[in-house]
Design a protein around this motif. Structure first.
Motif, PDB file in Angstrom:
ATOM      1  N   THR B  99       0.842  -1.188   0.000  1.00  0.00           N
ATOM      2  CA  THR B  99       0.000   0.000   0.000  1.00  0.00           C
ATOM      3  C   THR B  99       0.884   1.247   0.000  1.00  0.00           C
ATOM      4  O   THR B  99       2.101   1.163   0.185  1.00  0.00           O
ATOM      5  CB  THR B  99      -0.891   0.051   1.246  1.00  0.00           C
ATOM      6  OG1 THR B  99      -0.042   0.198   2.387  1.00  0.00           O
ATOM      7  CG2 THR B  99      -1.731  -1.198   1.401  1.00  0.00           C
ATOM      8  N   VAL B 100       0.242   2.402  -0.219  1.00  0.00           N
ATOM      9  CA  VAL B 100       0.983   3.664  -0.211  1.00  0.00           C
ATOM     10  C   VAL B 100       1.728   3.822   1.107  1.00  0.00           C
ATOM     11  O   VAL B 100       2.920   4.137   1.145  1.00  0.00           O
ATOM     12  CB  VAL B 100       0.002   4.832  -0.433  1.00  0.00           C
ATOM     13  CG1 VAL B 100       0.697   6.156  -0.185  1.00  0.00           C
ATOM     14  CG2 VAL B 100      -0.568   4.788  -1.841  1.00  0.00           C
ATOM     15  N   MET B 132      -1.667  13.667   1.078  1.00  0.00           N
ATOM     16  CA  MET B 132      -2.081  12.314   0.675  1.00  0.00           C
ATOM     17  C   MET B 132      -2.633  11.542   1.866  1.00  0.00           C
ATOM     18  O   MET B 132      -2.824  10.330   1.784  1.00  0.00           O
ATOM     19  CB  MET B 132      -0.879  11.553   0.106  1.00  0.00           C
ATOM     20  CG  MET B 132      -0.490  11.942  -1.293  1.00  0.00           C
ATOM     21  SD  MET B 132      -1.602  11.242  -2.506  1.00  0.00           S
ATOM     22  CE  MET B 132      -1.126   9.527  -2.440  1.00  0.00           C
ATOM     23  N   PRO B 134      -5.503  11.001   3.273  1.00  0.00           N
ATOM     24  CA  PRO B 134      -6.670  10.096   3.173  1.00  0.00           C
ATOM     25  C   PRO B 134      -6.383   8.834   2.362  1.00  0.00           C
ATOM     26  O   PRO B 134      -7.188   7.914   2.355  1.00  0.00           O
ATOM     27  CB  PRO B 134      -7.731  10.947   2.467  1.00  0.00           C
ATOM     28  CG  PRO B 134      -7.185  12.316   2.383  1.00  0.00           C
ATOM     29  CD  PRO B 134      -5.725  12.247   2.533  1.00  0.00           C
ATOM     30  N   HIS B 135      -5.248   8.804   1.672  1.00  0.00           N
ATOM     31  CA  HIS B 135      -5.033   7.704   0.724  1.00  0.00           C
ATOM     32  C   HIS B 135      -3.999   6.692   1.204  1.00  0.00           C
ATOM     33  O   HIS B 135      -3.467   5.938   0.410  1.00  0.00           O
ATOM     34  CB  HIS B 135      -4.602   8.272  -0.631  1.00  0.00           C
ATOM     35  CG  HIS B 135      -5.478   9.384  -1.103  1.00  0.00           C
ATOM     36  ND1 HIS B 135      -6.825   9.227  -1.288  1.00  0.00           N
ATOM     37  CD2 HIS B 135      -5.211  10.668  -1.400  1.00  0.00           C
ATOM     38  CE1 HIS B 135      -7.351  10.362  -1.692  1.00  0.00           C
ATOM     39  NE2 HIS B 135      -6.395  11.261  -1.753  1.00  0.00           N
ATOM     40  N   GLU B 136      -3.732   6.674   2.503  1.00  0.00           N
ATOM     41  CA  GLU B 136      -2.655   5.822   3.025  1.00  0.00           C
ATOM     42  C   GLU B 136      -2.848   4.351   2.671  1.00  0.00           C
ATOM     43  O   GLU B 136      -1.893   3.636   2.398  1.00  0.00           O
ATOM     44  CB  GLU B 136      -2.580   5.982   4.548  1.00  0.00           C
ATOM     45  CG  GLU B 136      -1.385   5.265   5.141  1.00  0.00           C
ATOM     46  CD  GLU B 136      -1.360   5.315   6.657  1.00  0.00           C
ATOM     47  OE1 GLU B 136      -2.063   6.151   7.240  1.00  0.00           O
ATOM     48  OE2 GLU B 136      -0.628   4.503   7.232  1.00  0.00           O
ATOM     49  N   HIS B 137      -4.100   3.892   2.660  1.00  0.00           N
ATOM     50  CA  HIS B 137      -4.316   2.451   2.513  1.00  0.00           C
ATOM     51  C   HIS B 137      -4.635   2.025   1.085  1.00  0.00           C
ATOM     52  O   HIS B 137      -4.991   0.881   0.844  1.00  0.00           O
ATOM     53  CB  HIS B 137      -5.421   1.996   3.467  1.00  0.00           C
ATOM     54  CG  HIS B 137      -5.049   2.243   4.892  1.00  0.00           C
ATOM     55  ND1 HIS B 137      -4.026   1.565   5.511  1.00  0.00           N
ATOM     56  CD2 HIS B 137      -5.511   3.140   5.796  1.00  0.00           C
ATOM     57  CE1 HIS B 137      -3.889   2.006   6.745  1.00  0.00           C
ATOM     58  NE2 HIS B 137      -4.777   2.972   6.944  1.00  0.00           N
ATOM     59  N   LEU B 138      -4.494   2.947   0.150  1.00  0.00           N
ATOM     60  CA  LEU B 138      -4.721   2.563  -1.247  1.00  0.00           C
ATOM     61  C   LEU B 138      -3.506   1.822  -1.794  1.00  0.00           C
ATOM     62  O   LEU B 138      -2.388   1.979  -1.314  1.00  0.00           O
ATOM     63  CB  LEU B 138      -4.980   3.808  -2.097  1.00  0.00           C
ATOM     64  CG  LEU B 138      -6.291   4.554  -1.846  1.00  0.00           C
ATOM     65  CD1 LEU B 138      -6.423   5.691  -2.840  1.00  0.00           C
ATOM     66  CD2 LEU B 138      -7.478   3.613  -1.963  1.00  0.00           C
ATOM     67  N   GLU B 142      -4.248   2.072  -7.651  1.00  0.00           N
ATOM     68  CA  GLU B 142      -5.493   2.822  -7.528  1.00  0.00           C
ATOM     69  C   GLU B 142      -5.276   4.330  -7.544  1.00  0.00           C
ATOM     70  O   GLU B 142      -6.227   5.088  -7.373  1.00  0.00           O
ATOM     71  CB  GLU B 142      -6.191   2.442  -6.207  1.00  0.00           C
ATOM     72  CG  GLU B 142      -6.576   0.976  -6.146  1.00  0.00           C
ATOM     73  CD  GLU B 142      -6.934   0.522  -4.748  1.00  0.00           C
ATOM     74  OE1 GLU B 142      -7.879  -0.241  -4.612  1.00  0.00           O
ATOM     75  OE2 GLU B 142      -6.254   0.918  -3.789  1.00  0.00           O
ATOM     76  N   LEU B 143      -4.004   4.749  -7.718  1.00  0.00           N
ATOM     77  CA  LEU B 143      -3.708   6.179  -7.644  1.00  0.00           C
ATOM     78  C   LEU B 143      -3.735   6.824  -9.023  1.00  0.00           C
ATOM     79  O   LEU B 143      -3.436   6.182 -10.026  1.00  0.00           O
ATOM     80  CB  LEU B 143      -2.314   6.395  -7.040  1.00  0.00           C
ATOM     81  CG  LEU B 143      -2.070   5.842  -5.643  1.00  0.00           C
ATOM     82  CD1 LEU B 143      -0.650   6.152  -5.216  1.00  0.00           C
ATOM     83  CD2 LEU B 143      -3.055   6.425  -4.654  1.00  0.00           C
ATOM     84  N   MET B 147      -1.284  11.752  -7.809  1.00  0.00           N
ATOM     85  CA  MET B 147      -1.176  11.112  -6.498  1.00  0.00           C
ATOM     86  C   MET B 147       0.066  10.232  -6.445  1.00  0.00           C
ATOM     87  O   MET B 147       0.755  10.171  -5.420  1.00  0.00           O
ATOM     88  CB  MET B 147      -2.433  10.283  -6.222  1.00  0.00           C
ATOM     89  CG  MET B 147      -3.647  11.114  -5.865  1.00  0.00           C
ATOM     90  SD  MET B 147      -5.167  10.245  -6.264  1.00  0.00           S
ATOM     91  CE  MET B 147      -5.457   9.320  -4.786  1.00  0.00           C
ATOM     92  N   THR B 148       0.358   9.525  -7.553  1.00  0.00           N
ATOM     93  CA  THR B 148       1.540   8.673  -7.589  1.00  0.00           C
ATOM     94  C   THR B 148       2.796   9.503  -7.353  1.00  0.00           C
ATOM     95  O   THR B 148       3.666   9.132  -6.573  1.00  0.00           O
ATOM     96  CB  THR B 148       1.628   7.961  -8.951  1.00  0.00           C
ATOM     97  OG1 THR B 148       0.405   7.289  -9.185  1.00  0.00           O
ATOM     98  CG2 THR B 148       2.761   6.978  -8.974  1.00  0.00           C
TER      99      THR B 148
END
Lengths: 149, 270, 260
Positions: B99-100, B132, B134-138, B142-143, B147-148
């Motif tokens: 994950t991220v 970033m 909110p996106h810790e568990h993506l 999925e980015l 975001m990447t």
């Protein structure tokens, strides 16, 4: 896939693998590396053709031990066979060790024919009375030779 | 303006096989500033970056970074040096199986013995810096593109490096996202006092973020200086790059025609 | 002239790759003994190479065992020796088919995936990123896969052999009515420890060979012609890896059989 799940499934896999290995090693391979309680006898044969280490030793058709090793004695030109006999099986001094075949093309095994003496063989002693492997080809050729002669 | 140098490049020559990519580059990158390396495609930007990262061994020359010459450093020294350096790659280069959050934590887990709580907190701080959180568990797949890049940036700064390299921050991004990324780079310099090296060919962002600019062309350094100096330059190659005029190729018309029609080889053989 | 030239250069390239592959083995052997030691990546790889292959191994094992049971039964019946069906199935599975079939299954299921994964990591700069984070990619990426291969393949081989023996049992005893005692006891009398050991040694070597070749092919994609081809290049090296490791399994099977 979370961590615990991976570890659990991997653990199950490893256990299944080790159980399979134990089955192969202990049951199928007969655990030839685990010493069974018993004692050793030796016997000399003029021919052990076809006999392998691990072959069965039978008495009255029942398994009473195994062949642990086969060696060649260059001086007497004979084969020395080490037998592992299960504890509790008594072999008399004049017992006969004979190499026999299961069926026509089956496995070779050693058959112990009991003797009449009261003295029993103990660990490390030798069976003097032996019958070597009977070779089918020899029998056939002898038969042909005799009828011609 | 302090003029301590973070990176000193001296007479750097890099070859791939027999092809010479970089020809005798001399460049100083000052400490605590944003330096931009720019140039057209094939000018040797990526090769210069790879040499500075220690991924491509130069044929000759020296690259002294924070006092370590990475061309002659032992693998152990190089390893130690790299712990003070962060790199955000063009495509992000995030590990697709993690994950991220796990991506960002990786250097911490490998190089430090911090407890789990500290690692989590540090991860969140860096994620927050690049917006970033909110996106810790993506998963990386999925980015979006922007975001990447931001996740890659968070991973690059997790160890609080002294040196940060950023390869093509705005490549493949829409103008708004790329402008946000520029803001982020400036914020990083101010808040963490990092020396930042950006490799890019996007003119707009160059003049927004750069304290120093180095322009590469055809394997050599054309010009290095402040943005004002670059703007004032009358070197035709610099002017061409800034005004986006196509490269002028001087061709002999007859020869070109012969080459197109395939007659050249025939006439050569005669 | 051109064909001779291309033949020569492809021969040189394959020699180079062989050398690289064995150097990789040495590097990994050196890296494994260096700290830090991290067990979780190895567990993860055993999960991928071993546990996830269990289904396909069980299915192919049962099938192979049933085929062997059927064929040996038909042959042995002509000589009236169906009593040795158990030992015939067990010996051929333990000594030959178990290790070889398992290794080939692992090549197809896990080897290709390993190769493609490493190839993609290389061309998408993930390997470079690791290096820049001062994390050794040999140790971080390749070593766990190699260790997991050496651990998983022998375990899978054992599972395969057991399942195949019972596949043969099903056909011989349940379908054709060979006596249960002669199947199981005949097998137990005929198989000795050295048969099991031979299969084990083979599967260890196959596990190493398969993972090593697949890792090396993917990990060193940038040093080959396919390196500059992107996704297409990954597909080339993956095909190569599968073909080469399958041939390596079959050839080394012969070599080990000849030596031991």
């Amino acid at each position: 896939m979370n961590k615990i799940n991976v570890q659990l499934i991997t653990g199950i896999f490893v256990v299944i693998g080790i159980l399979s290995f134990s089955y192969l090693a202990i049951t199928v391979a007969g655990a030839s590396f685990v010493e069974q309680p018993g004692y050793n006898l030796s016997a000399r044969f003029t021919s052990v053709s076809g006999l392998r280490p691990g072959a069965v030793v039978e008495g009255a058709g029942v398994r009473i031990g195994t062949v642990s090793s086969i060696e060649f004695d260059p001086e007497s030109f004979e084969a020395i066979v080490e037998l592992r006999i299960n504890d509790g099986v008594l072999v008399q001094e004049d017992a006969i060790a004979a190499i026999r075949t299961q069926g026509i093309i089956g496995e070779k095994y050693i058959k112990i024919v009991p003797g009449g003496f009261e003295e029993l063989l103990t660990d490390g002693m030798q069976i003097y009375e032996t019958e070597s492997a009977i070779s089918l080809e020899e029998l056939v050729s002898r038969y042909i030779f005799q009828t011609e002669g | 303006m302090t003029q301590e140098t973070a990176i000193e490049i001296r007479d750097l020559v890099v070859e791939y096989g027999n092809r010479r990519i970089l020809n005798s580059i001399d460049l100083d990158i000052p400490l605590g500033q944003i330096s931009v390396i720019m140039g057209g495609s094939g000018a040797g930007k990526s090769t210069l970056l790879r040499s500075m990262l220690g991924l491509k061994k130069p044929t000759s020359g020296a690259i002294r970074m924070l006092g370590t010459d990475i061309c002659t450093a032992s693998p152990g020294q190089l390893q130690e040096f790299r712990k003070q350096m962060g790199v955000a790659f063009q495509g992000g280069a995030l590990f697709t199986s993690m994950t991220v959050g796990e991506n960002i934590q990786l250097p911490l887990r490998q190089h430090t013995r911090l407890d789990e709580n500290t690692i989590q907190i540090m991860t969140r701080i860096k994620l927050d810096m690049v917006n970033m959180l909110p996106h810790e568990h993506l998963m990386p797949s999925e980015l979006s593109g922007g975001m990447t890049k931001r996740a890659a940036l968070a991973r690059a700064i997790i160890m609080d490096p002294k040196l940060l390299f950023f390869d093509e921050p705005s490549a493949g991004l829409d103008p708004i996202t790329s402008a946000e990324l520029d803001e982020l780079i400036i914020k990083l310099k101010q808040s963490m006092n990092m020396t930042i090296v950006v490799v890019t060919h996007e003119l707009e962002s160059v003049f927004k973020i750069a304290d120093r600019i180095a322009i590469l062309g055809d394997g050599g350094l054309i010009l290095a200086g402040t943005p004002e100096e670059i703007r004032a330059s009358d070197d035709p190659r610099v002017v061409g790059l800034l005004n986006r005029t196509p490269r002028q190729v001087n061709v002999d018309v007859d020869q070109h025609l012969r080459r197109l029609s395939g007659l050249q080889e025939a006439s050569d053989k005669k | 002239m051109k064909t001779v030239e291309s033949l020569g250069s492809s021969l040189l390239a394959s020699l180079e790759q062989t050398g690289r592959t064995f150097l990789l083995l040495l590097i990994i052997a050196y890296r494994i003994v260096q700290p830090p030691y991290n067990l979780y990546p190895i567990v993860r790889q055993i999960y991928f190479i071993g546990a996830r292959s269990l289904g396909v191994i069980v299915i192919s094992g049962v099938t192979i065992g049933m085929v062997l049971g059927l064929q040996f039964y038909n042959t042995l019946e002509r000589f009236g020796s169906v009593d040795i069906l158990g030992s015939a199935v067990a010996l051929s599975v333990l000594r030959e088919l178990g290790p070889v079939m398992t290794a080939l299954m692992v090549v197809g299921r896990a080897g290709s995936a390993i190769c493609a994964e490493l190839g993609i990591m290389r061309i998408s700069e993930q390997v470079d990123a690791l290096e820049c984070m001062a994390i050794n990619p040999d140790k971080f990426l390749v070593a766990p896969k190699l260790l997991a291969g050496i651990i998983s393949v022998p375990l899978l081989t054992c599972v395969f052999s057991v399942v195949a023996i019972f596949g043969g049992y099903f056909v011989g005893v349940v379908l054709f009515g060979v006596s249960e005692g002669s199947y199981l006891n005949g097998m137990i009398d005929a198989v000795v420890w050295s048969d099991v050991r031979l299969g084990l040694v083979k599967s260890l070597i196959f596990g190493l060979l398969v993972t090593l070749i697949c890792c090396s092919k993917g990990f060193y994609i940038h040093l080959t012609k396919s390196g500059s081809l992107g996704a297409e290049g990954v597909s080339y090296v993956t095909t190569d890896a599968v073909v080469i490791s399958s041939i390596a399994v079959l050839f080394s099977d012969f070599l080990i059989g000849a030596i031991l």
